[in-house]
Design an enzyme around this catalytic site. Structure first.
Site, short mmCIF file in Angstrom:
data_model
loop_
_atom_site.label_atom_id
_atom_site.label_comp_id
_atom_site.label_asym_id
_atom_site.label_seq_id
_atom_site.Cartn_x
_atom_site.Cartn_y
_atom_site.Cartn_z
N ARG A 90 -70.22 84.06 -46.71
CA ARG A 90 -69.00 83.48 -47.27
C ARG A 90 -67.76 83.83 -46.48
O ARG A 90 -66.66 83.40 -46.83
CB ARG A 90 -68.81 84.01 -48.69
CG ARG A 90 -69.10 83.00 -49.78
CD ARG A 90 -68.99 83.75 -51.09
NE ARG A 90 -68.65 82.93 -52.21
CZ ARG A 90 -69.54 82.41 -53.06
NH1 ARG A 90 -70.82 82.55 -52.87
NH2 ARG A 90 -69.13 81.75 -54.11
N ARG A 129 -69.22 72.86 -67.12
CA ARG A 129 -70.26 73.89 -67.08
C ARG A 129 -69.85 75.10 -67.93
O ARG A 129 -70.69 75.74 -68.56
CB ARG A 129 -70.49 74.33 -65.63
CG ARG A 129 -71.58 75.37 -65.47
CD ARG A 129 -71.90 75.62 -64.01
NE ARG A 129 -70.82 76.30 -63.31
CZ ARG A 129 -70.82 76.53 -62.00
NH1 ARG A 129 -71.82 76.11 -61.26
NH2 ARG A 129 -69.81 77.16 -61.43
N ARG A 135 -70.43 80.42 -68.49
CA ARG A 135 -70.19 81.33 -67.36
C ARG A 135 -68.77 81.83 -67.43
O ARG A 135 -67.83 81.04 -67.45
CB ARG A 135 -70.41 80.59 -66.04
CG ARG A 135 -71.61 81.10 -65.28
CD ARG A 135 -71.80 80.35 -64.01
NE ARG A 135 -70.88 80.80 -62.97
CZ ARG A 135 -71.03 80.49 -61.70
NH1 ARG A 135 -72.05 79.77 -61.31
NH2 ARG A 135 -70.16 80.92 -60.81
P1 ADP Z 1 -69.52 79.64 -57.05
O1 ADP Z 1 -69.95 79.24 -55.66
O2 ADP Z 1 -69.75 78.54 -58.05
O3 ADP Z 1 -68.15 80.21 -57.10
P2 ADP Z 1 -71.50 81.83 -57.02
O4 ADP Z 1 -72.50 81.92 -58.10
O5 ADP Z 1 -71.97 81.47 -55.67
O6 ADP Z 1 -70.44 80.79 -57.59
O7 ADP Z 1 -70.66 83.18 -56.91
C1 ADP Z 1 -70.05 83.76 -58.04
C2 ADP Z 1 -69.21 84.98 -57.62
O8 ADP Z 1 -70.07 85.98 -57.02
C3 ADP Z 1 -68.16 84.70 -56.54
O9 ADP Z 1 -66.96 84.21 -57.09
C4 ADP Z 1 -68.01 86.11 -55.92
O10 ADP Z 1 -67.21 86.92 -56.73
C5 ADP Z 1 -69.41 86.65 -55.94
N1 ADP Z 1 -70.15 86.36 -54.68
C6 ADP Z 1 -71.21 85.52 -54.53
N2 ADP Z 1 -71.63 85.49 -53.26
C7 ADP Z 1 -70.82 86.32 -52.55
C8 ADP Z 1 -70.71 86.70 -51.19
N3 ADP Z 1 -71.52 86.21 -50.24
N4 ADP Z 1 -69.74 87.59 -50.84
C9 ADP Z 1 -68.90 88.09 -51.75
N5 ADP Z 1 -68.94 87.76 -53.05
C10 ADP Z 1 -69.87 86.89 -53.47
#
Ligand code: ADP
Length: 193
Positions: A90, A129, A135
């Site tokens: 990310r 959602r 969520r």
């Molecule tokens: P979305 O893409 O719908 O925001 P995710 O389920 O992918 O939801 O992620 C939810 C939360 O988990 C993010 O907002 C972040 O806080 C955390 N998160 C997920 N993946 C990462 C990552 N690769 N690095 C840092 N934080 C992460």
């Protein structure tokens, strides 16, 4: 068939749904950092306690925690022949960390799929959602923050993968089945044999 794939796209683009379907289609596990964090928060684990202060605000969890979770998961035997990564990398530092993990295992990514959806559409999807799934990071404030974090930190990664010649853009608008078909078609040219 083995595939090592990353699925990118803004929050609400339908990544999670598609990641599971694509994993099943290619017979590889789906690794979702968001799901791993949510399961730990729900289970009240030490990791869950550490990450909830970030996830609840729509902020990225610190890299050292996230990288370790992914490295541990990709080291499991079921991921040896391939995986679909949902929600990771990310930011640029996570791109480097993933490169190192794969290089250590003498492998590399086959393809990075970027699902694109209009931001008005993703906001509406997430608010819906929130009602259906409850969520807790699907509040209007957190959604805005997650979209901003995506635009600032994650979207620029597409260019890195374009330059490597492994980015496959996919339009995320339409029926779930339709998008899955598009994804499979977009990924296939990148798979050897
Ligand atoms: P979305 O893409 O719908 O925001 P995710 O389920 O992918 O939801 O992620 C939810 C939360 O988990 C993010 O907002 C972040 O806080 C955390 N998160 C997920 N993946 C990462 C990552 N690769 N690095 C840092 N934080 C992460």
């Amino acid at each position: 068939m083995s595939v090592r794939m990353v699925l990118m796209g803004p929050p609400g683009a339908g990544k999670g749904t598609q990641a599971v379907r694509i994993g099943e289609r290619f017979g590889v596990p789906t690794v979702s950092t968001g799901d791993i964090f949510r399961a730990n928060i729900k289970g009240g684990t030490e990791l869950g306690k550490q990450v909830v202060e970030y996830t609840s605000k729509g902020l990225l969890v610190p890299d050292e925690l996230t990288d370790r979770i992914v490295a541990d998961r990709l080291a499991q035997p079921d991921a040896a022949a391939g995986f679909v990564l949902d929600g990771y990398p990310r930011n640029p530092a996570q791109v480097d960390a993933l490169d190192e993990m794969l290089a250590a295992a003498d492998t590399e990514l086959d393809v990075v799929v970027e699902i694109s959806v209009d931001s008005a559409v993703v906001t509406e999807r997430m608010l819906r959602r929130a009602e259906l799934e409850g969520r807790e990071d699907d509040t209007p404030e957190t959604i805005t923050e997650r979209l901003a974090v995506y635009a600032a930190q994650t979207e620029p990664l597409a260019e890195i993968y374009v330059n490597r010649g492994i980015l496959a853009p996919v339009d995320g608008l339409g029926e779930i089945d339709e998008v899955t078909d598009r994804l499979v078609a977009a990924v296939e040219p990148f798979l050897a044999g």
